[in-house]
Design a protein around this motif. Structure first.
Motif, PDB file in Angstrom:
ATOM      1  N   GLU A   1     -22.575  16.979  -9.434  1.00 22.53           N
ATOM      2  CA  GLU A   1     -22.535  18.250 -10.147  1.00 22.53           C
ATOM      3  C   GLU A   1     -21.288  19.063  -9.833  1.00 22.53           C
ATOM      4  OE1 GLU A   1     -26.098  20.424  -9.569  1.00 22.53           O
ATOM      5  OE2 GLU A   1     -27.401  18.891 -10.452  1.00 22.53           O
ATOM      6  N   ASN A   2     -20.752  18.931  -8.615  1.00 15.05           N
ATOM      7  CA  ASN A   2     -19.553  19.671  -8.246  1.00 15.05           C
ATOM      8  C   ASN A   2     -18.356  19.158  -9.037  1.00 15.05           C
ATOM      9  OD1 ASN A   2     -16.981  20.099  -6.499  1.00 15.05           O
ATOM     10  ND2 ASN A   2     -18.464  21.532  -5.644  1.00 15.05           N
ATOM     11  N   ALA A   3     -17.684  20.058  -9.782  1.00 14.92           N
ATOM     12  CA  ALA A   3     -16.607  19.644 -10.684  1.00 14.92           C
ATOM     13  C   ALA A   3     -15.429  19.041  -9.926  1.00 14.92           C
ATOM     14  CB  ALA A   3     -16.141  20.841 -11.518  1.00 14.92           C
ATOM     15  N   ILE A   4     -15.081  19.623  -8.772  1.00 14.72           N
ATOM     16  CA  ILE A   4     -13.929  19.130  -8.006  1.00 14.72           C
ATOM     17  C   ILE A   4     -14.213  17.737  -7.445  1.00 14.72           C
ATOM     18  CG2 ILE A   4     -12.459  19.545  -5.995  1.00 14.72           C
ATOM     19  CD1 ILE A   4     -12.862  22.522  -6.434  1.00 14.72           C
ATOM     20  N   VAL A   5     -15.387  17.569  -6.842  1.00 13.74           N
ATOM     21  CA  VAL A   5     -15.762  16.273  -6.273  1.00 13.74           C
ATOM     22  C   VAL A   5     -15.866  15.224  -7.378  1.00 13.74           C
ATOM     23  CG1 VAL A   5     -17.521  15.005  -4.977  1.00 13.74           C
ATOM     24  CG2 VAL A   5     -16.945  17.348  -4.337  1.00 13.74           C
ATOM     25  N   SER A   6     -16.445  15.622  -8.518  1.00  9.87           N
ATOM     26  CA  SER A   6     -16.577  14.694  -9.638  1.00  9.87           C
ATOM     27  C   SER A   6     -15.207  14.247 -10.143  1.00  9.87           C
ATOM     28  CB  SER A   6     -17.348  15.367 -10.776  1.00  9.87           C
ATOM     29  OG  SER A   6     -17.437  14.513 -11.889  1.00  9.87           O
ATOM     30  N   THR A   7     -14.248  15.172 -10.221  1.00  8.74           N
ATOM     31  CA  THR A   7     -12.896  14.827 -10.665  1.00  8.74           C
ATOM     32  C   THR A   7     -12.224  13.854  -9.697  1.00  8.74           C
ATOM     33  OG1 THR A   7     -12.665  16.991 -11.727  1.00  8.74           O
ATOM     34  CG2 THR A   7     -10.637  15.750 -11.300  1.00  8.74           C
ATOM     35  N   ILE A   8     -12.394  14.105  -8.389  1.00  4.55           N
ATOM     36  CA  ILE A   8     -11.791  13.223  -7.374  1.00  4.55           C
ATOM     37  C   ILE A   8     -12.388  11.817  -7.457  1.00  4.55           C
ATOM     38  CG2 ILE A   8     -11.563  12.818  -4.888  1.00  4.55           C
ATOM     39  CD1 ILE A   8     -11.432  15.863  -4.544  1.00  4.55           C
ATOM     40  N   VAL A   9     -13.718  11.750  -7.542  1.00  5.78           N
ATOM     41  CA  VAL A   9     -14.387  10.447  -7.617  1.00  5.78           C
ATOM     42  C   VAL A   9     -14.005   9.713  -8.904  1.00  5.78           C
ATOM     43  CG1 VAL A   9     -16.641   9.312  -7.802  1.00  5.78           C
ATOM     44  CG2 VAL A   9     -16.315  11.178  -6.164  1.00  5.78           C
ATOM     45  N   LEU A  10     -13.795  10.473  -9.975  1.00  9.09           N
ATOM     46  CA  LEU A  10     -13.459   9.858 -11.265  1.00  9.09           C
ATOM     47  C   LEU A  10     -12.021   9.364 -11.314  1.00  9.09           C
ATOM     48  CD1 LEU A  10     -14.367   9.275 -14.198  1.00  9.09           C
ATOM     49  CD2 LEU A  10     -13.553  11.563 -14.790  1.00  9.09           C
TER      50      LEU A  10
ATOM     51  N   ASN B   1      -9.923   5.167  -9.876  1.00 12.79           N
ATOM     52  CA  ASN B   1      -9.352   4.579 -11.093  1.00 12.79           C
ATOM     53  C   ASN B   1      -7.842   4.424 -10.994  1.00 12.79           C
ATOM     54  OD1 ASN B   1     -11.820   4.285 -12.337  1.00 12.79           O
ATOM     55  ND2 ASN B   1     -11.689   6.213 -13.461  1.00 12.79           N
ATOM     56  N   PHE B   2      -7.152   5.375 -10.334  1.00 10.83           N
ATOM     57  CA  PHE B   2      -5.721   5.217 -10.102  1.00 10.83           C
ATOM     58  C   PHE B   2      -5.454   3.973  -9.254  1.00 10.83           C
ATOM     59  CE2 PHE B   2      -4.974  10.049 -10.597  1.00 10.83           C
ATOM     60  CZ  PHE B   2      -4.744   9.890 -11.947  1.00 10.83           C
ATOM     61  N   ILE B   3      -6.281   3.764  -8.243  1.00 16.84           N
ATOM     62  CA  ILE B   3      -6.124   2.593  -7.376  1.00 16.84           C
ATOM     63  C   ILE B   3      -6.379   1.302  -8.162  1.00 16.84           C
ATOM     64  CG2 ILE B   3      -7.056   1.407  -5.339  1.00 16.84           C
ATOM     65  CD1 ILE B   3      -7.670   4.180  -4.183  1.00 16.84           C
ATOM     66  N   LEU B   4      -7.403   1.318  -9.008  1.00 15.39           N
ATOM     67  CA  LEU B   4      -7.718   0.128  -9.807  1.00 15.39           C
ATOM     68  C   LEU B   4      -6.619  -0.169 -10.826  1.00 15.39           C
ATOM     69  CD1 LEU B   4     -11.544   0.653 -10.335  1.00 15.39           C
ATOM     70  CD2 LEU B   4     -10.448  -1.145  -8.987  1.00 15.39           C
ATOM     71  N   PHE B   5      -6.005   0.872 -11.383  1.00 15.23           N
ATOM     72  CA  PHE B   5      -4.894   0.644 -12.309  1.00 15.23           C
ATOM     73  C   PHE B   5      -3.689   0.046 -11.576  1.00 15.23           C
ATOM     74  CE2 PHE B   5      -6.740   3.538 -15.619  1.00 15.23           C
ATOM     75  CZ  PHE B   5      -6.620   2.644 -16.668  1.00 15.23           C
ATOM     76  N   PHE B   6      -3.473   0.449 -10.328  1.00 12.76           N
ATOM     77  CA  PHE B   6      -2.405  -0.174  -9.542  1.00 12.76           C
ATOM     78  C   PHE B   6      -2.722  -1.645  -9.285  1.00 12.76           C
ATOM     79  CE2 PHE B   6      -0.531  -1.407  -5.445  1.00 12.76           C
ATOM     80  CZ  PHE B   6       0.810  -1.160  -5.709  1.00 12.76           C
ATOM     81  N   TYR B   7      -3.987  -1.931  -9.011  1.00 13.11           N
ATOM     82  CA  TYR B   7      -4.387  -3.326  -8.827  1.00 13.11           C
ATOM     83  C   TYR B   7      -4.142  -4.132 -10.108  1.00 13.11           C
ATOM     84  CZ  TYR B   7      -7.352  -7.433  -8.425  1.00 13.11           C
ATOM     85  OH  TYR B   7      -7.827  -8.717  -8.437  1.00 13.11           O
ATOM     86  N   LEU B   8      -4.413  -3.520 -11.276  1.00 15.28           N
ATOM     87  CA  LEU B   8      -4.141  -4.207 -12.539  1.00 15.28           C
ATOM     88  C   LEU B   8      -2.653  -4.491 -12.704  1.00 15.28           C
ATOM     89  CD1 LEU B   8      -6.483  -2.612 -15.257  1.00 15.28           C
ATOM     90  CD2 LEU B   8      -6.536  -4.939 -14.336  1.00 15.28           C
TER      91      LEU B   8
ATOM     92  N   TRP C   1       0.817  -1.209   0.000  1.00 17.56           N
ATOM     93  CA  TRP C   1       0.000   0.000   0.000  1.00 17.56           C
ATOM     94  C   TRP C   1       0.860   1.273   0.000  1.00 17.56           C
ATOM     95  CZ3 TRP C   1       0.539   3.453   4.003  1.00 17.56           C
ATOM     96  CH2 TRP C   1       1.156   2.983   5.171  1.00 17.56           C
ATOM     97  N   LYS C   2       2.076   1.183   0.530  1.00 16.56           N
ATOM     98  CA  LYS C   2       2.947   2.366   0.504  1.00 16.56           C
ATOM     99  C   LYS C   2       3.337   2.725  -0.925  1.00 16.56           C
ATOM    100  CE  LYS C   2       5.008   1.652   5.086  1.00 16.56           C
ATOM    101  NZ  LYS C   2       6.280   1.416   5.833  1.00 16.56           N
ATOM    102  N   VAL C   3       3.571   1.707  -1.753  1.00 14.77           N
ATOM    103  CA  VAL C   3       3.880   1.954  -3.167  1.00 14.77           C
ATOM    104  C   VAL C   3       2.685   2.620  -3.844  1.00 14.77           C
ATOM    105  CG1 VAL C   3       4.614   0.899  -5.328  1.00 14.77           C
ATOM    106  CG2 VAL C   3       5.356  -0.080  -3.157  1.00 14.77           C
ATOM    107  N   LEU C   4       1.482   2.092  -3.562  1.00 12.74           N
ATOM    108  CA  LEU C   4       0.260   2.677  -4.105  1.00 12.74           C
ATOM    109  C   LEU C   4       0.113   4.129  -3.672  1.00 12.74           C
ATOM    110  CD1 LEU C   4      -2.581   2.744  -5.347  1.00 12.74           C
ATOM    111  CD2 LEU C   4      -3.430   1.643  -3.266  1.00 12.74           C
ATOM    112  N   LEU C   5       0.347   4.406  -2.396  1.00 13.82           N
ATOM    113  CA  LEU C   5       0.177   5.759  -1.866  1.00 13.82           C
ATOM    114  C   LEU C   5       1.138   6.737  -2.539  1.00 13.82           C
ATOM    115  CD1 LEU C   5      -1.216   7.602   0.173  1.00 13.82           C
ATOM    116  CD2 LEU C   5       0.505   6.948   1.854  1.00 13.82           C
TER     117      LEU C   5
END
Length: 326
Positions: free
Chosen positions: A262-271, A275-282, A12-16
């Motif tokens: 609708e909030n652009a910042i929250v939407s960007t974080i959720v998006l 996905n970064f975490i899932l790409f690390f899992y891949l 998890w440290k590598v992921l972080l």
């Protein structure tokens, strides 16, 4: 899928550290884009609101899931929306040139971001490979600096091979949809979206072993890439279905983020963050499958070997806890 998951959790440290780099890079790219384009982003967001693009996407997704999607109506509404957007965009003025220049600069920034976003890939896989072979770990920064030459060779070769395929998949899927829509008037967007997803997963799976080969094999980058492409054929379907599951989760996250937040910042974080975490899992999936293809033994969880420093530190921690209880 459990072994890659355990491998990811123990690293998890590598992921972080990789996640921090990705977040910083994304913030810098957004800041750079804001500086270059000035008020253009504000104008584009205003046009998106005025042309009800969010409502159009929301209604399209709802009609798909409710089985009420109408191809003719969708094509008419899409054509009208594109025409309105083209007319609105043509009226936008930027201080240093027209909208055409903005398009070119935007594409250039995307290509640069595509290059830079992969700069941690080699360092991450080096740490995973060391953990799997020796159950040890060296600092992430050490790998990141030491492997810069190897990293840039990999990133440039990957971009040269993968980016044209991604463009081909997107343009081909859109053209395929429009061709059947015009010819038959019954073809819906659902099969085309599924075809695009499957082709992207195939592309992702075909190149899955290239990064592990670059890290694990003592070969020039091009030769390692060729080795990865040849070895994937022995584990293609195992890699394919796992990648498909992860990509479906990513698509679901993207739909939720774009449609319901609708909030652009929250939407960007959720998006981005999930996905970064899932790409690390891949990455963990691919390197585990690579080791299996070679029949190599590997660690996928932390093991305390008697006599090592890690084992001695564990005994010291256990002794401290026992003394506290007394």
């Amino acid at each position: 899928m459990l072994k890659p998951l355990k491998l990811a959790s123990h690293n998890w440290k590598v992921l972080l550290k990789s996640l921090m780099y990705q977040a910083l890079l994304l913030a810098l790219v957004i800041a750079l884009g804001s500086m270059i384009f000035g008020n253009l982003f504000d104008e584009l967001f205003r046009l998106i609101r005025e042309n009800d693009i969010r409502d159009f996407l929301y209604n399209t997704v709802n009609s798909i899931f409710s089985a009420e999607f109408n191809s003719e109506q969708f094509a008419a509404e899409l054509g009208e929306m594109i025409a309105n957007m083209q007319q609105s965009i043509s009226s936008v003025r930027v201080p240093w040139g027209g909208v055409t220049v903005a398009y070119v600069l935007f594409i250039v920034i995307l290509v640069i971001y595509r290059l830079l976003v992969s700069l941690t890939d080699v360092a991450c896989d080096c740490q995973l490979e060391e953990f799997m072979t020796a159950n040890a770990e060296r600092p992430f920064t050490w790998f990141f600096i030491k492997k810069q030459g190897r990293t840039w060779e990999f990133v440039l070769l990957q971009t040269a091979l993968v980016l044209p395929l991604d463009i081909l998949i997107v343009s081909g899927s859109v053209g395929f949809y429009l061709m059947f829509l015009i010819a038959f008037n019954w073809w819906t967007i659902i099969p085309v979206a599924l075809i695009a997803l499957v082709f992207y997963v195939i592309r992702q799976s075909l190149f899955a072993f290239c990064l592990p080969a670059v890290v694990c094999e003592d070969l020039p980058t091009r030769k390692a890439y060729t080795t990865g492409l040849s070895k994937i054929m022995t584990r293609f379907w195992q890699v394919f279905w796992k990648t498909l599951v992860v990509m479906c989760i990513m698509v679901a996250i993207a739909v939720v983020s774009l449609m319901f937040i609708e909030n652009a910042i929250v939407s960007t974080i959720v998006l981005t963050v999930p996905n970064f975490i899932l790409f690390f899992y891949l990455k963990c999936v691919y390197i585990v499958e690579y080791f299996k293809a070679d029949n190599r033994p590997f660690f996928y969880k932390r093991v305390y070997i008697e006599g090592t420093d890690r084992h001695n530190r564990k005994l010291a921690r256990q002794a401290k806890r026992a003394n506290r209880k007394k």
